[in-house]
Design a protein around this motif. Structure first.
Motif, PDB file in Angstrom:
ATOM      1  N   ILE A  98     -11.363  -1.937   9.122  1.00  0.00           N
ATOM      2  CA  ILE A  98     -10.071  -1.773   8.428  1.00  0.00           C
ATOM      3  C   ILE A  98      -9.009  -1.517   9.481  1.00  0.00           C
ATOM      4  O   ILE A  98      -9.158  -0.629  10.326  1.00  0.00           O
ATOM      5  CB  ILE A  98     -10.122  -0.608   7.428  1.00  0.00           C
ATOM      6  CG1 ILE A  98     -11.125  -0.901   6.311  1.00  0.00           C
ATOM      7  CG2 ILE A  98      -8.743  -0.347   6.835  1.00  0.00           C
ATOM      8  CD1 ILE A  98     -11.302   0.239   5.330  1.00  0.00           C
ATOM      9  N   LEU A 116      -8.554   3.195   1.774  1.00  0.00           N
ATOM     10  CA  LEU A 116      -8.842   1.772   1.645  1.00  0.00           C
ATOM     11  C   LEU A 116     -10.345   1.518   1.555  1.00  0.00           C
ATOM     12  O   LEU A 116     -10.814   0.671   0.780  1.00  0.00           O
ATOM     13  CB  LEU A 116      -8.259   1.013   2.833  1.00  0.00           C
ATOM     14  CG  LEU A 116      -6.752   0.757   2.791  1.00  0.00           C
ATOM     15  CD1 LEU A 116      -6.255   0.294   4.155  1.00  0.00           C
ATOM     16  CD2 LEU A 116      -6.409  -0.283   1.734  1.00  0.00           C
ATOM     17  N   ILE A 148       0.854  -1.190   0.000  1.00  0.00           N
ATOM     18  CA  ILE A 148       0.000   0.000   0.000  1.00  0.00           C
ATOM     19  C   ILE A 148       0.887   1.237   0.000  1.00  0.00           C
ATOM     20  O   ILE A 148       1.923   1.286   0.676  1.00  0.00           O
ATOM     21  CB  ILE A 148      -0.913  -0.001   1.238  1.00  0.00           C
ATOM     22  CG1 ILE A 148      -1.760  -1.293   1.282  1.00  0.00           C
ATOM     23  CG2 ILE A 148      -1.809   1.215   1.247  1.00  0.00           C
ATOM     24  CD1 ILE A 148      -2.532  -1.466   2.569  1.00  0.00           C
TER      25      ILE A 148
END
Length: 825
Positions: free
Chosen positions: A697, A684, A675
Motif C-alpha cells: 500500500i 486501507l 480517501i
C-alpha cells in the motif's frame, strides 16, 4: 418483504355433513369437526394477515415514499376490514401520490357500503370530487354521476336546486371528457337519459315546461352530433327515432331526412374529423402494447391535434395520455408547455402543474416551470413559497437541478421586490442555498451563485459589507480558484474602491493557481497599478511580482524539459530485444543503481553547459528514472520527486544521502482516490481485508507537510484479487465514498500533457491555502503547473509583513459568523 401471494387466503367453511344412524352417540358430529377446522383456518389466516400488516407498517415507517408498499398495505387492510386504518392508509398514500381511478372507485364503494346517511353522502361526494380531479376517467365520472343522482335527496326529488346541481355536474363531466373520441359518447348518453327521465315526470297539463324540456334534449342531440365521436351513425339514428316520437316524422331510410341543415353540416364535418383521427385511435386501442410504443403513438396524435388548433381537444388528449402514462415526464413537460403557450387559464394551469409535480417529483424543470407559471398568473407569495419548499424537498438527479430551483426562487423575489417584499427573503434564500449546495457545487456553479448573491447584496440590499462577506466566505472555501479572486476584485473596481482592490492583489498574487493563472494574476496586478496607481505603487508591484514571474518561468521550463525527455524515451521504447537484454545484463553485472548510472551518462539532448542546464539535467534524470525502471509516468508520484529534485538543485544538495523515491510498474495495482485525509495505511489494509491479496500500500503524502493527499496505490498478488478490489468502488472508508480504478501507467504521459482528467474538474478545493498547504481533492479545469511551495522559495522583496496582506474586508472566522451577521441586518 412478503408478497401478497404468500398470504394464505381464508379457507371457505366446509359443508356441514348430516349425522347417520350408525354414528356413535358420544362421537363428535362431522359438522362440529368441520366447524372447528374452519374456525382454526380462519384464525390462522387472520394471524398471517395481521403479521403482514405489521410488516408493511414497519416498512412504511422506514420508507414512506415506497409506492408499492403503500398499495400492498391498502390491499391488506381492505381484506382485513379495518376501516379506520384503511382510511388513514389511503389518506397517507394520497399525501405523497395521486391515486388511480380504480383506487378512488374502491374507496368510494367501501364508504358507500358502510353508511347511507346524509353525512356519509357528503364524504363520499368529496371523494369522487377529489378522484375526478387527479386523472381523466370516464368510468369514474359515470360512477360519480350515478351516485349523486341516486343518493342526493334534492336530485332524486327533482327540486329546482337538485336539477340545477345535477345539470352543472353533467356539464362539468362533458367539459372534462365529452371530447374523448372513443368513450365521450357515454357521458353524452347519460346526460340525455337524465333529461329524458325528467321529461317523463312533467305532467301532461304543463305543456310549456314540457316543450322546454323537449328542446333541452334536442339541443343535447345537436351538440353531440357536432362532436367527432365513435359510433356517430348510431347517435344519428337514435336522434331521428326520438324526433319521430315527438311527432316529427322522417324517413328512416334517409340519413338526414328531418334533420336541420345546420345539424347536418355540423355532423358531416364532425364525421370527417373522426375519420382523420381513427388511424391514431386504432393505434392506441392495442392494450398490450409496450408503454414506450404507446407514448410514441400519443406524441404523434398530440402533434396532429396541436396542428388542428383546438386547445380544448388538445387538452383532453393530454389528459387521456397522462391518465394512461402518469409518470411520463415527456408528456407532462409537453402538456404544461402547451398550456403556458395556448391556454393561459389560471385554474387549469394550477391543476395541471400540481398534478405534474406529484407524478414526476424528480423532474426539476417541472418545478421551475411551475414557479414561473404561478408568477405569471400573479399568485400570492405564500403560494409561491409553499411550492418552492415542496420542490427543494424532492430528490433530483444532479446538484445543478437544485441550484436551478433556488435561482428561480431568487429571480422571482428580485422581480417582485418593488411590490414591497423584504430583501431578507432573498438573503435567506441565498444562505439556505449556500448551506445546502456549496459542498457539492462545481467551480462554475459556485461562482455563479455567489457572484449573483454579492451583486444583489450590493445593489438591492445596499450592504457592501455583506457583499464582501459573501466573497470572503467563498475564498475561505475555494481560495485556490483564480476566477473567484478576479470577480471579487472586479466588484471593488466597479465601485471605485482602488485601495480594497489593491489589497486583494497583495493577498492573492503569490498563490498557486491552475494552468497559467499564477502568471495571469501577476500581470493583472501590474496593469492595475499602471492604470490606477502612483509611480510608487507601480514600483512596489514590480518589486514584488518580478521574482515571482522568474520563479514561475523557471518551473515552466523545467516541466517542458521533462516532457521532452519523456517524449524522447517513448519514441525509443521499441528498441531491439537484444539491445534490451544486453543492457539488462550489463546493469546486473555491475550491480549499479539505475539512478546513478543515468547521472553519469545523461542523454545528449538533455545536456547543457550553463547553470540552468544543470538544473534541467536533474529534472531529466528524474524523468528518465521513472520511464526506464518501471515505465511509470504517473503525475501524482512524479510531483513529489520533482519537488525533491528541485529543492536539492536550489540548495546545492544534489549529493544528498536521503533515500530516493521508489517507482513501480503497477501491473496489478488499483488507484484509490477521495480517501479521508485521516485514513492511514492500516485503514486501507482493513478496507481490503475482506478480499485479501494485498501485497503493498502506497499512501501519497505531501512532500513538506507529510500529510495524506487522499490518494493511494494498492498492489495485489494477482488479477483475481484486483478485480475483487475494483468491485469495492464507491464503498465508504471512514465515512467517505472512495473511488477505485485500475492503475494504468501508460496514460500518465497523456495526463501530464492534457492536465487533470475532465471528470470532476469543477469540484472545488476544500481549502483556500497557498502552496504550502495540501490541496486534497482539488480538481480545476486546465493544465496543472506545479510550483515550489512558499516555505521553500520566497521571491525577492518578500517580508514578514507580506505574510498577512493589509487592507481588504478580512476573512470571517466561519460560515456561522457570516450567517449571524447577515441575519442581524
Amino acid at each position: 418483504m412478503a408478497t401478497e401471494e404468500e398470504v394464505p387466503e381464508a379457507a371457505a367453511p366446509a359443508p356441514a355433513g348430516g349425522g347417520g344412524d350408525d354414528a356413535m352417540p358420544d362421537a363428535a358430529s362431522p359438522s362440529d369437526s368441520d366447524s372447528d377446522s374452519s374456525d382454526s383456518d380462519d384464525e390462522g389466516a387472520a394471524g398471517a394477515d395481521e403479521l403482514r400488516i405489521q410488516a408493511l407498517e414497519q416498512a412504511l415507517q422506514e420508507q414512506p415514499l415506497d409506492y408499492e408498499t403503500h398499495v400492498q398495505y391498502i390491499q391488506c387492510l381492505r381484506k382485513s376490514g379495518n376501516i379506520e386504518k384503511l382510511r388513514a392508509a389511503r389518506e397517507e398514500m394520497n399525501k405523497y401520490y395521486p391515486l388511480t381511478p380504480k383506487m378512488w372507485q374502491e374507496w368510494a364503494n367501501d364508504e358507500i357500503s358502510l353508511s347511507t346517511s346524509e353525512e356519509s353522502f357528503r364524504d363520499v361526494e368529496k371523494l369522487y370530487e377529489r378522484g375526478v380531479q387527479e386523472y381523466l376517467s370516464i368510468k369514474l365520472w359515470r360512477d360519480y354521476l350515478d351516485f349523486v343522482e341516486e343518493h342526493d335527496p334534492s336530485v332524486s326529488q327533482c327540486t329546482p336546486a337538485g336539477l340545477s346541481k345535477m345539470r352543472d355536474l353533467f356539464e362539468r363531466a362533458i367539459t372534462a371528457g365529452g371530447l374523448h373520441v372513443t368513450e365521450g359518447s357515454k357521458l353524452w348518453a347519460a346526460y340525455r337519459e337524465y333529461e329524458m327521465a325528467i321529461l317523463i315526470t312533467i305532467s301532461d297539463g304543463n305543456d310549456e315546461e314540457k316543450a322546454k324540456q323537449v328542446q333541452r334534449i334536442r339541443t343535447l342531440f345537436h351538440r353531440q352530433l357536432s362532436v367527432p365521436l365513435a359510433e356517430m351513425e348510431s347517435t344519428l339514428v337514435e336522434y331521428k327515432s326520438w324526433e319521430a316520437e315527438q311527432g316529427n316524422a322522417n324517413d328512416p331510410g334517409s340519413n338526414f331526412d328531418g334533420v336541420p341543415s345546420n345539424v347536418t353540416s355540423a355532423y358531416k364535418k364532425a364525421n370527417d374529423m373522426y375519420n382523420e383521427r381513427k388511424q391514431y385511435e386504432d393505434q392506441l386501442s392495442n392494450a398490450g402494447a409496450p408503454e414506450a410504443d404507446k407514448l410514441q403513438e400519443f406524441l404523434k396524435y398530440l402533434k396532429f391535434e396541436e396542428s388542428s388548433g383546438d386547445p380544448a381537444r388538445v387538452q383532453v388528449l393530454y389528459e387521456r395520455a397522462v391518465s394512461e402514462l402518469p409518470v411520463s415526464s415527456d408528456l407532462w413537460m409537453g402538456y404544461t408547455s402547451y398550456l403556458d403557450r395556448s391556454l393561459k387559464v389560471p385554474s387549469v394551469l394550477r391543476s395541471v402543474y400540481y398534478r405534474a409535480t406529484r407524478n414526476c417529483t424528480w423532474v426539476a424543470e417541472l418545478w421551475v416551470r411551475y414557479l414561473l407559471s404561478l408568477e405569471r398568473i400573479h399568485s400570492s407569495e405564500e403560494e409561491l413559497r409553499h411550492v418552492f419548499e415542496r420542490a427543494v424537498q424532492c430528490s433530483f438527479p444532479t446538484i445543478q437541478e437544485y441550484l436551478n430551483v433556488y435561482l428561480t426562487r431568487v429571480h422571482s423575489l428580485r422581480r417582485r421586490i418593488s411590490d414591497g417584499l423584504d430583501f431578507q427573503l432573498i438573503r435567506q434564500t441565498f444562505m439556505d442555498a449556500a448551506e445546502f449546495l456549496s459542498p457539492q457545487l462545481g467551480t462554475k456553479e459556485l461562482l455563479h451563485l455567489n457572484a449573483y448573491w454579492a451583486k444583489l447584496e450590493r445593489n438591492l440590499g445596499k450592504d457592501l459589507a455583506a457583499a464582501r462577506g459573501v466573497w470572503e466566505n467563498t475564498i475561505k472555501k475555494s481560495g485556490s480558484v483564480l476566477e473567484i479572486w478576479q470577480q471579487y476584485i472586479s466588484m471593488e473596481m466597479e465601485m471605485g474602491n482602488i485601495h480594497e482592490a489593491r489589497s486583494l492583489y497583495k493577498r492573492c498574487y503569490s498563490k498557486r493557481f491552475a494552468g497559467s493563472g499564477s502568471e495571469d494574476i501577476c500581470h493583472a496586478w501590474i496593469r492595475f497599478e499602471e492604470e490606477n496607481g502612483t509611480l510608487d505603487d507601480y514600483d512596489l508591484v514590480v518589486k514584488k511580482v518580478t521574482p515571482r514571474l522568474k520563479e514561475l518561468m523557471m518551473f515552466k521550463s523545467q516541466e517542458e524539459a521533462k516532457d521532452e525527455a519523456y517524449s524522447m524515451l517513448k519514441d525509443n521504447s521499441n528498441a531491439d530485444d537484444s539491445y534490451q537484454k544486453r543492457k539488462a545484463s550489463k546493469m546486473t553485472n555491475k550491480q549499479q543503481p539505475p539512478a546513478k548510472k543515468r547521472k553519469e551518462n545523461p542523454p545528449k539532448s538533455a545536456k547543457s553547459s550553463d547553470d540552468q542546464g544543470s538544473k534541467t539535467q536533474s529534472g531529466h534524470s528524474a524523468a528518465i528514472t521513472a520511464v526506464e525502471v518501471g515505465d511509470v509516468t504517473r503525475e501524482k508520484v512524479e510531483l513529489s520527486t520533482e519537488m525533491k529534485v528541485d529543492s536539492d538543485s536550489r540548495t546545492g544538495n544534489t549529493g544528498s544521502n536521503e533515500p530516493k523515491p521508489s517507482f513501480y510498474n503497477d501491473k496489478c495495482t488499483v488507484f484509490v482516490s477521495n480517501i479521508d485525509l485521516k485514513a492511514n495505511e492500516d485503514d486501507l489494509r482493513r478496507f481490503f481485508s475482506d478480499i485479501g491479496g494485498v501485497t503493498a500500500i502506497r499512501l501519497l503524502r505531501d512532500k513538506f507537510t507529510k500529510k495524506s493527499r487522499g490518494l493511494a496505490y494498492v498492489d495485489f498478488s494477482d488479477n483475481k484479487h484486483l478485480e475483487a478490489a475494483l468491485k469495492k468502488n464507491k464503498q465508504r472508508l471512514l465515512g467517505k465514498k472512495v473511488s477505485i480504478a485500475r492503475s494504468d501507467p501508460s496514460k500518465g504521459k497523456k495526463s501530464r500533457e492534457a492536465g487533470p482528467s475532465s471528470k470532476g474538474h469543477d469540484n472545488l478545493s476544500q481549502s483556500g491555502g497557498d502552496g504550502a498547504k495540501a490541496q486534497g481533492d482539488v480538481k480545476i479545469t486546465g493544465k496543472n503547473t506545479h510550483f515550489a511551495p512558499r516555505s521553500v522559495v520566497k521571491p525577492l522583496g518578500w517580508t514578514t509583513k507580506d505574510e498577512k496582506p493589509d487592507g481588504g474586508a478580512g476573512e470571517l472566522k466561519s460560515n456561522e459568523e457570516f450567517r449571524n451577521l447577515l441575519l442581524k441586518k
